[in-house]
Design a protein around this motif. Structure first.
Motif, mmCIF file in Angstrom:
data_model
loop_
_atom_site.group_PDB
_atom_site.id
_atom_site.type_symbol
_atom_site.label_atom_id
_atom_site.label_comp_id
_atom_site.label_asym_id
_atom_site.label_seq_id
_atom_site.Cartn_x
_atom_site.Cartn_y
_atom_site.Cartn_z
ATOM 1 N N THR A 1 0.827 -1.210 0.000
ATOM 2 C CA THR A 1 0.000 0.000 0.000
ATOM 3 C C THR A 1 0.859 1.257 0.000
ATOM 4 O O THR A 1 0.380 2.344 -0.324
ATOM 5 C CB THR A 1 -0.936 0.033 1.228
ATOM 6 O OG1 THR A 1 -0.150 -0.003 2.427
ATOM 7 C CG2 THR A 1 -1.893 -1.146 1.211
ATOM 8 N N GLY A 2 2.133 1.115 0.344
ATOM 9 C CA GLY A 2 3.055 2.235 0.504
ATOM 10 C C GLY A 2 3.839 2.020 1.778
ATOM 11 O O GLY A 2 3.649 1.025 2.477
ATOM 12 N N VAL A 3 4.723 2.960 2.096
ATOM 13 C CA VAL A 3 5.468 2.832 3.356
ATOM 14 C C VAL A 3 5.261 4.035 4.269
ATOM 15 O O VAL A 3 5.555 3.956 5.457
ATOM 16 C CB VAL A 3 6.981 2.618 3.100
ATOM 17 C CG1 VAL A 3 7.210 1.326 2.338
ATOM 18 C CG2 VAL A 3 7.610 3.783 2.379
ATOM 19 N N GLY A 4 4.757 5.145 3.744
ATOM 20 C CA GLY A 4 4.499 6.310 4.578
ATOM 21 C C GLY A 4 3.262 6.116 5.429
ATOM 22 O O GLY A 4 2.395 5.281 5.133
ATOM 23 N N ASN A 5 3.144 6.909 6.491
ATOM 24 C CA ASN A 5 2.029 6.744 7.418
ATOM 25 C C ASN A 5 0.676 7.032 6.786
ATOM 26 O O ASN A 5 -0.356 6.589 7.287
ATOM 27 C CB ASN A 5 2.226 7.651 8.640
ATOM 28 C CG ASN A 5 3.332 7.141 9.551
ATOM 29 O OD1 ASN A 5 3.558 5.945 9.632
ATOM 30 N ND2 ASN A 5 4.034 8.033 10.217
ATOM 31 N N GLY A 6 0.666 7.760 5.689
ATOM 32 C CA GLY A 6 -0.602 8.031 5.014
ATOM 33 C C GLY A 6 -1.083 6.894 4.156
ATOM 34 O O GLY A 6 -2.105 7.031 3.464
ATOM 35 N N CYS A 7 -0.362 5.765 4.162
ATOM 36 C CA CYS A 7 -0.701 4.641 3.280
ATOM 37 C C CYS A 7 -1.058 3.382 4.065
ATOM 38 O O CYS A 7 -0.922 2.270 3.539
ATOM 39 C CB CYS A 7 0.469 4.338 2.340
ATOM 40 S SG CYS A 7 1.102 5.760 1.409
ATOM 41 N N ALA A 8 -1.496 3.527 5.298
ATOM 42 C CA ALA A 8 -1.790 2.367 6.134
ATOM 43 C C ALA A 8 -2.936 1.556 5.540
ATOM 44 O O ALA A 8 -3.939 2.117 5.098
ATOM 45 C CB ALA A 8 -2.153 2.811 7.546
ATOM 46 N N PRO A 9 -2.847 0.220 5.522
ATOM 47 C CA PRO A 9 -3.913 -0.599 4.934
ATOM 48 C C PRO A 9 -5.299 -0.310 5.491
ATOM 49 O O PRO A 9 -6.274 -0.287 4.744
ATOM 50 C CB PRO A 9 -3.464 -2.030 5.274
ATOM 51 C CG PRO A 9 -1.976 -1.952 5.351
ATOM 52 C CD PRO A 9 -1.679 -0.600 5.945
ATOM 53 N N LEU A 10 -5.396 -0.078 6.800
ATOM 54 C CA LEU A 10 -6.712 0.163 7.400
ATOM 55 C C LEU A 10 -7.308 1.496 6.971
ATOM 56 O O LEU A 10 -8.509 1.715 7.137
ATOM 57 C CB LEU A 10 -6.615 0.104 8.925
ATOM 58 C CG LEU A 10 -6.269 -1.257 9.539
ATOM 59 C CD1 LEU A 10 -6.366 -1.192 11.051
ATOM 60 C CD2 LEU A 10 -7.145 -2.363 8.996
ATOM 61 N N ASP A 11 -6.494 2.381 6.414
ATOM 62 C CA ASP A 11 -7.011 3.679 5.981
ATOM 63 C C ASP A 11 -7.678 3.616 4.618
ATOM 64 O O ASP A 11 -8.330 4.580 4.204
ATOM 65 C CB ASP A 11 -5.887 4.722 5.944
ATOM 66 C CG ASP A 11 -5.383 5.086 7.332
ATOM 67 O OD1 ASP A 11 -6.093 4.781 8.307
ATOM 68 O OD2 ASP A 11 -4.285 5.663 7.435
ATOM 69 N N GLU A 12 -7.515 2.513 3.901
ATOM 70 C CA GLU A 12 -8.127 2.417 2.575
ATOM 71 C C GLU A 12 -9.638 2.572 2.665
ATOM 72 O O GLU A 12 -10.252 3.281 1.872
ATOM 73 C CB GLU A 12 -7.766 1.077 1.919
ATOM 74 C CG GLU A 12 -8.333 0.935 0.509
ATOM 75 C CD GLU A 12 -8.117 -0.451 -0.069
ATOM 76 O OE1 GLU A 12 -7.851 -0.553 -1.272
ATOM 77 O OE2 GLU A 12 -8.229 -1.433 0.691
ATOM 78 N N ARG A 13 -10.244 1.900 3.625
ATOM 79 C CA ARG A 13 -11.705 1.955 3.750
ATOM 80 C C ARG A 13 -12.190 3.354 4.097
ATOM 81 O O ARG A 13 -13.158 3.852 3.512
ATOM 82 C CB ARG A 13 -12.167 0.956 4.824
ATOM 83 C CG ARG A 13 -13.656 1.001 5.127
ATOM 84 C CD ARG A 13 -14.035 -0.032 6.173
ATOM 85 N NE ARG A 13 -13.303 0.148 7.417
ATOM 86 C CZ ARG A 13 -13.657 1.003 8.381
ATOM 87 N NH1 ARG A 13 -14.724 1.770 8.219
ATOM 88 N NH2 ARG A 13 -12.956 1.098 9.487
ATOM 89 N N THR A 14 -11.519 4.023 5.012
ATOM 90 C CA THR A 14 -12.005 5.322 5.480
ATOM 91 C C THR A 14 -11.692 6.455 4.496
ATOM 92 O O THR A 14 -12.421 7.434 4.433
ATOM 93 C CB THR A 14 -11.391 5.654 6.852
ATOM 94 O OG1 THR A 14 -9.958 5.587 6.755
ATOM 95 C CG2 THR A 14 -11.871 4.673 7.903
ATOM 96 N N THR A 15 -10.619 6.318 3.734
ATOM 97 C CA THR A 15 -10.266 7.374 2.780
ATOM 98 C C THR A 15 -10.950 7.193 1.440
ATOM 99 O O THR A 15 -11.002 8.130 0.638
ATOM 100 C CB THR A 15 -8.746 7.408 2.547
ATOM 101 O OG1 THR A 15 -8.320 6.152 1.994
ATOM 102 C CG2 THR A 15 -8.002 7.682 3.843
#
Length: 762
Positions: free
Chosen positions: A457-471
């Motif tokens: 998904t990426g390595v930066g904090n803005g690319c966390a797997p759990l954020d896919e649903r909310t973003t």
């Protein structure tokens, strides 16, 4: 007196012409870029002139076939002129223009795209290239002088009207199956007729009926020997003989696996018949200076990006065949179907597919080494189990109910967010989170636990797997896939990887020890949510059977967890691992799809220390100047429009040579050591059954590399089942293989004997 108006008119026209000539001289109109480039190349006296369509160019931004050909022919000057939807008719006009000006290269190279004979291409008004062809016929001086008035009077309008095009009949062999208008509606959401750049627009093959119609429209006509484009081909061949230059025609590769997936053997048979028609026209000429290379059936699906556009390795193959032909050699060619007759003109002899061997995958059993710890020596053999580590995670520290969903399937699904403990590289307890998907039932029922591992998904904090649903961003559709399996009766736990929630750290991408432990602790947590007497409004509970499922680099995580499960989590009832296009070897990933490499290089420098590898030694300068910011701010949904799949576009030339020559350990020993130490799957857990689902069109982990991994697993005593899906891409395999995965896990959960692709001797 009557002649005075005529005299005045004549004088006016002369003055107008003089004025127009002056304006044209001072402000010359632009000619098509391809025409101007063609003349420049002729003036430079190039040795090899390569005309082509977008199979040379696409995907945009990647290396072109002409550029690779120049690498292979360093002693010759290669010039490339290509444009989407160019074909034999346009090539003929370029050759005739060359003849009129008395200049020619030593060799002219021209592709024959079998789709170019279809009505979708042959009759489309925008693909007639009337302006370019008439400019070539006029010659540059007259074209520059008259371009503006000729445009004003419609001189460059295509000879085929839009209505005529739409009324053109479409045939499947000799059977009329409709008109162009019937098939154009398959791409109703696209810009259709007017832009030549849309020659290769792809219609999504969303269902079998649509796919069959698209393939019929583009490929299934019966080619007639007197087709105007074949006439143009024969005239080019004769011109080459008259002018004394060589002509190399080649039938460009077609993704036969994709065609046969929907039209079965009919697709290949029709292509073979049409190829024989092309061959017969050149056979009739019997010209010594003309060569036809048949590459239509040479390449596997993973060398394509669609039905006819090629990956860099596919372009390399085409360039190698052309280079050998230019040098007068017979290059090795892939074996085509038996129905295809070898061309009577000079054609490379068939041979077997050549695949770059993948590096031997090894798995270090010891903990991945942070900068201050001693390094690990990788081993290719399993390490005997050691006692369970003193420090382990899995405790649940928080549970929050989010929502109930009703996906397709027997069960609605309750979604919870849990916070759980895991262990970092210093054997310290740290926290991360996971989404827990629980089937909704009204009476007590037990369900297997499924640990779902996210791919890149990426390595930066803005690319966390759990954020896919909310973003709402698209990083892999992990929420949808988790729901789909939960709705079929699985308690799915989908964790964030360690450090995604730590503003001071980044995700330790492809660090096997951390990903393996995190996934095992997430599965532990899924059991302990119930064991710890959390307040749960559910009648579901976990059964004593668990699985791990991962896609792409998530496959690395499940195999890293499998290696460590007997030592780190022996109490977990893990029945099997399921890998969809599983990428288990980071070193191999650098070779097969360089687009993910910046994540890997940056993450390893962060984890092991900056001295491990210098990005300036790995990448072209354009990627180095802002390397850190680019990596940290670019999530996986953005890399495909920013970075490149091309090794030539991404890597420094010297590093590329070292990487693909197998000398990485010699030149960059520490970096190679860490890559080897983090290869997953070959270090333990041989009692855990393995299911691998692989697409034959996968370019991230190619089928030969996946098969080699399966052979290694079998050699170590694993039981492995492998399904391959014809023409399925890296992303497609998850949906194509879903029913097989569910059936396999159901059998494993019930203790049934699972089929194994490992021979008894293994």
């Amino acid at each position: 007196m009557k002649t005075r108006p005529l005299f005045k008119t004549s004088v006016f026209l002369v003055l107008l012409m003089v004025l127009h000539s002056g304006v044209a001289a001072l402000f010359p109109p632009s000619l098509p870029a391809e025409v101007e480039k063609f003349d420049r190349l002729l003036a430079q006296g190039v040795d090899v002139l390569y005309l082509g369509d977008s199979t040379l160019l696409l995907p945009l931004g990647e290396v072109t076939t002409g550029e690779i050909l120049q690498e292979l022919l360093p002693e010759r000057q290669v010039g490339q002129v290509a444009h989407p939807a160019y074909g034999l008719g346009v090539f003929h006009d370029y050759a005739a223009h060359m003849d009129r000006h008395g200049t020619s290269p030593q060799t002219l190279v021209l592709p024959i795209n079998l789709r170019s004979f279809s009505p979708a291409w042959d009759k489309r008004p925008a693909y007639q290239f009337t302006k370019e062809r008439r400019i070539l016929a006029l010659g540059h001086p007259w074209a520059r002088l008259l371009l503006r008035p000729l445009e004003a009077f419609g001189f460059f309008q295509p000879p085929i009207s839009q209505r005529e095009f739409m009324d053109t009949p479409v045939y499947d062999g000799d059977e009329r199956v409709g008109q162009v208008r019937d098939f154009e509606t398959l791409a109703a959401d696209e810009v259709l007729q007017e832009e030549a750049e849309n020659a290769y627009r792809e219609v999504a093959l969303e269902d079998e009926e649509t796919a069959q119609a698209v393939l019929t429209y583009h490929y299934m006509l019966s080619l007639e020997p007197d087709h105007r484009k074949l006439d143009a081909m024969a005239e080019i061949a004769e011109l080459g003989t008259r002018r004394g230059f060589n002509v190399i025609f080649y039938i460009s590769p077609v993704n036969v696996e994709q065609g046969e997936r929907f039209l079965e053997s009919r697709f290949t048979e029709r292509l073979s018949e049409n190829i024989q028609v092309v061959e017969s026209r050149l056979d009739a000429a019997t010209l010594d200076n003309v060569m036809l290379l048949n590459m239509a059936f040479d390449l596997p699906a993973y060398d394509f990006t669609d039905l006819e556009h090629l990956t860099e390795t596919g372009k390399e193959y085409v360039a190698e065949q052309i280079a050998s032909a230019v040098q007068g050699e017979k290059a090795p060619s892939e074996t085509g179907p038996a129905e295809v007759t070898a061309t009577s003109t000079a054609v490379p002899a068939p041979a077997t597919v050549t695949v770059t061997p993948s590096p031997t995958q090894v798995e270090a059993d010891a903990t991945a080494t942070p900068p201050s710890a001693p390094s690990v020596t990788p081993s290719a053999t399993p390490v005997p189990p050691t006692p369970t580590p003193t420090v382990t995670g899995g405790d649940v520290t928080a549970v929050r109910t989010i929502d109930r969903y009703t996906p397709s399937g027997p069960y609605p699904v309750d979604l919870m967010r849990i916070t759980f403990e895991t262990v970092n590289e210093f054997d310290e307890i740290v926290e991360t989170q996971a989404d827990l998907y629980v089937p909704y039932v009204e009476s007590e029922e037990a369900f297997p636990v499924l640990g779902h591992a996210a791919g890149t998904t990426g390595v930066g904090n803005g690319c966390a797997p759990l954020d896919e649903r909310t973003t709402g961003r698209s990083w892999g559709g992990y929420h949808g896939h988790s729901l789909a399996y939960a709705a079929q009766g699985y308690i799915v736990v989908f964790p964030n990887w360690l450090y995604f929630e730590d503003p001071e750290r980044i995700h330790s991408y492809f660090v096997a020890e951390l990903q393996g432990k995190t996934l095992l602790d997430a599965i532990r947590a899924a059991y302990r949510v119930w064991d710890d007497d959390q307040v749960l409004e559910t009648q579901a509970e976990p059964a004593q059977s668990a699985f791990m499922m991962g896609y792409s680099s998530g496959g690395h995580a499940i195999f890293a967890a499998k290696d460590r499960a007997p030592r780190y989590a022996p109490e977990l009832p893990i029945k099997g691992v399921v890998g969809f296009g599983a990428v288990t070897d980071p070193g191999l990933l650098l070779q097969e799809d360089p687009i993910f490499g910046p994540y890997l290089v940056y993450a390893y420098r962060e984890f092991y220390g900056d001295d491990l590898i210098d990005p300036a030694e790995v990448y072209q300068p354009r990627w180095v100047s802002n390397f850190e910011d680019d990596v940290l701010t670019t999530c996986v949904d953005q890399i495909f429009s920013y970075y490149s799949h091309s090794a030539r576009r991404m890597y420094d030339d010297e590093f590329r040579e070292v990487l693909y020559d197998g000398r990485l350990a010699e030149v960059y020993p520490e970096f190679a050591e860490k890559l080897d130490a983090n290869a997953a799957g070959l270090g333990g857990g041989t009692d855990i059954a393995v299911l691998i689902l692989q697409g034959t069109a996968d370019t991230v982990i190619t089928p030969p590399s996946q098969r080699a991994f399966v052979d290694q697993l079998c050699g170590l005593g694993n039981s492995v089942t492998m399904f391959e899906y014809e023409a399925a891409s890296h992303a497609d395999v998850r949906w194509r293989g879903r029913s097989d995965a569910l059936a396999w896990m159901a059998d494993a959960a019930q203790g049934a004997e699972l089929p194994s692709d490992c021979s008894p001797s293994e």
